[in-house]
Write a protein that holds these residues in place. Structure first.
Motif, PDB file in Angstrom:
ATOM      1  N   ALA A  71     -10.137 -10.062 -82.721  1.00 55.01           N
ATOM      2  CA  ALA A  71     -11.236 -10.658 -82.705  1.00 55.01           C
ATOM      3  C   ALA A  71     -12.470 -10.453 -81.870  1.00 55.01           C
ATOM      4  O   ALA A  71     -13.585 -10.244 -82.165  1.00 55.01           O
ATOM      5  N   SER A  74     -14.013  -7.133 -82.858  1.00 53.82           N
ATOM      6  CA  SER A  74     -14.956  -7.358 -84.148  1.00 53.82           C
ATOM      7  C   SER A  74     -16.148  -8.176 -83.762  1.00 53.82           C
ATOM      8  O   SER A  74     -17.385  -7.802 -84.194  1.00 53.82           O
ATOM      9  N   LYS A  86     -23.809 -13.947 -88.575  1.00 51.29           N
ATOM     10  CA  LYS A  86     -22.477 -13.879 -88.851  1.00 51.29           C
ATOM     11  C   LYS A  86     -21.401 -14.706 -88.516  1.00 51.29           C
ATOM     12  O   LYS A  86     -20.270 -14.751 -89.326  1.00 51.29           O
ATOM     13  N   PHE A  87     -21.401 -15.355 -87.312  1.00 49.97           N
ATOM     14  CA  PHE A  87     -20.221 -16.052 -86.892  1.00 49.97           C
ATOM     15  C   PHE A  87     -20.525 -17.497 -86.831  1.00 49.97           C
ATOM     16  O   PHE A  87     -19.813 -18.297 -86.482  1.00 49.97           O
ATOM     17  N   PHE A  89     -20.686 -19.796 -89.273  1.00 48.27           N
ATOM     18  CA  PHE A  89     -19.990 -20.791 -90.165  1.00 48.27           C
ATOM     19  C   PHE A  89     -18.458 -20.450 -89.934  1.00 48.27           C
ATOM     20  O   PHE A  89     -17.617 -21.187 -90.745  1.00 48.27           O
ATOM     21  N   SER A  90     -18.010 -19.741 -88.972  1.00 49.01           N
ATOM     22  CA  SER A  90     -16.344 -19.572 -88.963  1.00 49.01           C
ATOM     23  C   SER A  90     -16.349 -19.989 -87.240  1.00 49.01           C
ATOM     24  O   SER A  90     -16.161 -21.226 -86.870  1.00 49.01           O
ATOM     25  N   PHE A  91     -16.637 -19.190 -86.324  1.00 48.88           N
ATOM     26  CA  PHE A  91     -16.504 -19.338 -84.975  1.00 48.88           C
ATOM     27  C   PHE A  91     -17.279 -20.332 -84.537  1.00 48.88           C
ATOM     28  O   PHE A  91     -16.938 -21.254 -83.859  1.00 48.88           O
ATOM     29  N   ARG A  93     -18.470 -23.021 -86.454  1.00 46.53           N
ATOM     30  CA  ARG A  93     -18.018 -24.227 -86.748  1.00 46.53           C
ATOM     31  C   ARG A  93     -16.833 -24.874 -86.041  1.00 46.53           C
ATOM     32  O   ARG A  93     -16.658 -25.988 -85.909  1.00 46.53           O
ATOM     33  N   TRP A  94     -15.826 -23.886 -85.614  1.00 47.64           N
ATOM     34  CA  TRP A  94     -14.779 -24.026 -84.749  1.00 47.64           C
ATOM     35  C   TRP A  94     -15.305 -24.728 -83.429  1.00 47.64           C
ATOM     36  O   TRP A  94     -14.896 -26.042 -83.059  1.00 47.64           O
ATOM     37  N   HIS A  97     -16.824 -28.610 -84.233  1.00 56.73           N
ATOM     38  CA  HIS A  97     -15.850 -29.425 -84.414  1.00 56.73           C
ATOM     39  C   HIS A  97     -15.083 -29.910 -83.121  1.00 56.73           C
ATOM     40  O   HIS A  97     -14.776 -30.983 -82.820  1.00 56.73           O
TER      41      HIS A  97
END
Length: 163
Positions: A71, A74, A86-87, A89-91, A93-94, A97
């Motif tokens: 990770a 990347s 790029k990150f 909506f993944s990283f 959002r983590w 939340h």
């Protein structure tokens, strides 16, 4: 005896009303349960079993611990200007939340105190700072924070102007 009884009853009733009024005036004003919950949240080191960083330095330490080598590779290989998109909506959002950026946490308070109010701005700033840190580039935190203060202020202004 009946006159004396009536006087005693009237005095007792008057005293009871007076005491009730005093008690009502001494009561604490009703508190907002949501405000109480927020105040509690911003003092917690963990929420739902997840450690909440207290500042940006701890964010960088925590993210370095949480990301495995694949990770990290990347993440580092993406150009800085593309990393937030790029990150997000993944990283991102983590982080939003798990670190309670909408509901309130000591990390969200850290950013609020620096005039960065929207969780999306907080996330973008953290992604860029993490990217710079992992690529061993100067963080230039003063300029980065100023950029997101301005972005946050513009977002608030735009929201006020909406019909």
């Amino acid at each position: 005896m009946t006159v004396l009884f009536k006087i005693l009853m009237a005095t007792a009733a008057s005293l009871a009303i007076s005491l009730a009024c005093q008690a009502q005036n001494n009561e604490e004003p009703r508190k907002d349960p949501e405000a109480d919950k927020y105040e509690w949240r911003i003092r917690q080191q963990t929420l739902h079993g997840t450690y909440i960083p207290k500042d940006l330095n701890e964010v960088l330490l925590e993210l370095n611990k949480k990301m495995d080598d694949k990770a990290k590779h990347s993440f580092k290989s993406v150009p800085e200007e593309e990393a937030p998109r790029k990150f997000f909506f993944s990283f991102g959002r983590w982080m939003t939340h798990n670190w309670g950026l909408y509901e309130g946490s000591r990390l969200s308070k850290y950013f609020q105190d620096r005039e960065i109010h929207h969780p999306d701005d907080m996330v973008e700033l953290m992604i860029i700072a993490c990217h710079r840190s992992m690529n061993q580039k100067p963080l230039d935190m003063k300029a980065l924070i100023q950029k997101y203060q301005e972005k946050s202020a513009a977002r608030r202004k735009k929201n006020r102007e909406l019909p």
